[in-house]
Design a protein around this motif. Structure first.
Motif: not given
Length: 437
Positions: A46-51, A78-79, A85-90
């Protein structure tokens, strides 16, 4: 606010208000530039996010990310200010499924260990020779065939009961718990083998369930865990009273080797024969010795008659010695009693009485003379100190007629009082008319 300020503020809000978290999803748009950083998209249906995962972090990942791969990452939100862009830092990445199960395995292992379920002091001892073995496993798997083959080879006389359960899938754990309870309630068994053949972590997962671990710990019967191959470890292995590397090894660990027992019985048979032979030889020697000591009754009577004569002679000699000793003692006592004859004693007492009587008379005379002398001296001193002597010199003794108390001061009387006056010869009563202070 400028766009830069807005993005910076949004980044600060995201990073400070969302904690470090785990996210699961599918990899797509994987990009690995020359810098060594990883950029990808994590998505679900249903969704996706940049990483992004920077080189300092992704160097610890043991696999190379692939398009479509299902992963589990630990990340912070983070952003990226440059594009907004809204993103997450792994910070950590592992394959989903096995990784999640391994983490659940590690967490449960730590929890149960802290509760003491792995403590060796709670481990029960296995019987040296089981009377009846319960095997909790799948009735159709290779594990039960291996167990039965080993038991039949090592000690076929031990009865074995298979309690069938599922060994993988959602229904496996409840069936295993129920089987352990059944084995304990039956009252037939003295040891339990719990096991299955090898497989993946998912296949072996029922033996890592907490309910199974607690059922093993609560069992009154000792339980041998034989799950998977030698390299496989399950929570059941740690809780069980003994861990076997394989189901076959479990069967060998709980049963003695029948051949060894036969060899022992043969050795015992030899030892028993030797012991019986030694006992018989000893008894034969004892009979021979007793036979050599056995004599005719006439010889025994002659010996007893001779002994009786000897005792009679010794008795006469002893009686004569005793009588002589008593006679000597009597003579000694008579000699010692002569000075104590009543007539001698009476004369001695009369002499002592006469002497005591004379001493008493002398003492009485001396005491009477001394007391008379003391009496005369006391009378003389009494006359000297007597108030009557004072009255002879013209003095009088004045007292109150009521209390008879001496009057020594004019303050003790008042006009009209009666006073008594005693003279050397006679006395009179006077009434006070005048008082001179």
């Amino acid at each position: 606010m400028t766009v830069s300020q807005l993005n910076r503020r949004a980044k600060q809000l995201l990073e400070t208000h969302l904690p470090l978290l785990w996210v699961e999803g599918e990899l797509s748009n994987v990009s690995i530039p020359s810098s060594g950083h990883w950029y990808f998209t994590l998505k679900d249906s249903d969704a996706q996010v940049r990483c992004a995962m920077f080189r300092a972090r992704n160097s610890t990942v043991r696999f190379k990310p692939q398009q479509g791969q299902h992963v589990l990452i630990r990340a912070r939100v983070s952003l990226y200010e440059g594009r907004g862009d809204y993103q997450i830092i792994a910070e950590h990445m592992e394959e989903a499924g096995a990784g999640a199960l391994q983490r659940a395995f590690d967490e449960l292992k730590i929890k149960l260990n802290n509760e003491g379920l792995f403590d060796p002091k709670f481990k029960k001892s296995l019987p040296p020779l089981p009377k009846h073995i319960a095997v909790i496993t799948s009735p159709t798997g290779a594990a039960i065939r291996d167990i039965l083959n080993v038991l039949d080879r090592r000690f076929p006389s031990i009865p074995v009961t298979v309690i069938p359960v599922a060994v993988q899938g959602k229904e496996a754990a409840p069936q295993i718990v129920k089987a352990i309870s059944l084995a304990n309630r039956a009252g037939l068994f003295d040891v339990v083998i719990l096991g299955r053949g090898g497989g993946s972590l998912e296949d072996l997962w029922p033996f890592n369930e907490e309910v199974v671990a607690r059922a093993i710990f609560a069992s009154d019967l000792p339980i041998v865990s034989a799950v998977g191959h030698e390299v496989d470890f399950s929570i059941a292995d740690f809780v069980a009273d003994l861990r076997a590397p394989t189901p076959s090894a479990a069967a060998e660990l709980i049963t003695p080797d029948g051949e060894d027992w036969l060899d022992k019985f043969i050795g015992f048979e030899v030892l028993l024969e030797e012991a019986i032979a030694r006992k018989l030889q000893h008894l034969q020697q004892k009979i021979s010795w007793l036979r050599s000591r056995l004599r005719h009754p006439k010889q025994k009577l002659e010996q007893q008659s001779q002994r009786l004569d000897n005792l009679e002679l010794r008795l006469k000699n002893s009686a004569h010695k005793i009588l002589t000793a008593y006679q000597h003692r009597l003579n000694t006592l008579v000699f010692r009693q002569k000075p104590l004859h009543p007539e001698v004693k009476l004369m001695h007492l009369k002499s002592r009485f006469q002497q005591a009587q004379n001493n008493l008379l002398r003492a009485q005379k001396s005491s009477l003379s001394f007391k008379q002398q003391r009496f005369s001296e006391a009378v003389r001193m009494l006359n000297t100190l007597s108030p009557l002597k004072t009255l002879d010199r013209g003095y009088a003794l004045v007292t109150d007629t009521t209390t008879l108390s001496p009057i020594t001061n004019s303050h003790q009387i008042k006009i009209g009082d009666k006073i008594k006056t005693q003279l050397a010869k006679g006395e009179f009563i006077a009434v006070i008319e005048t008082i001179t202070k």
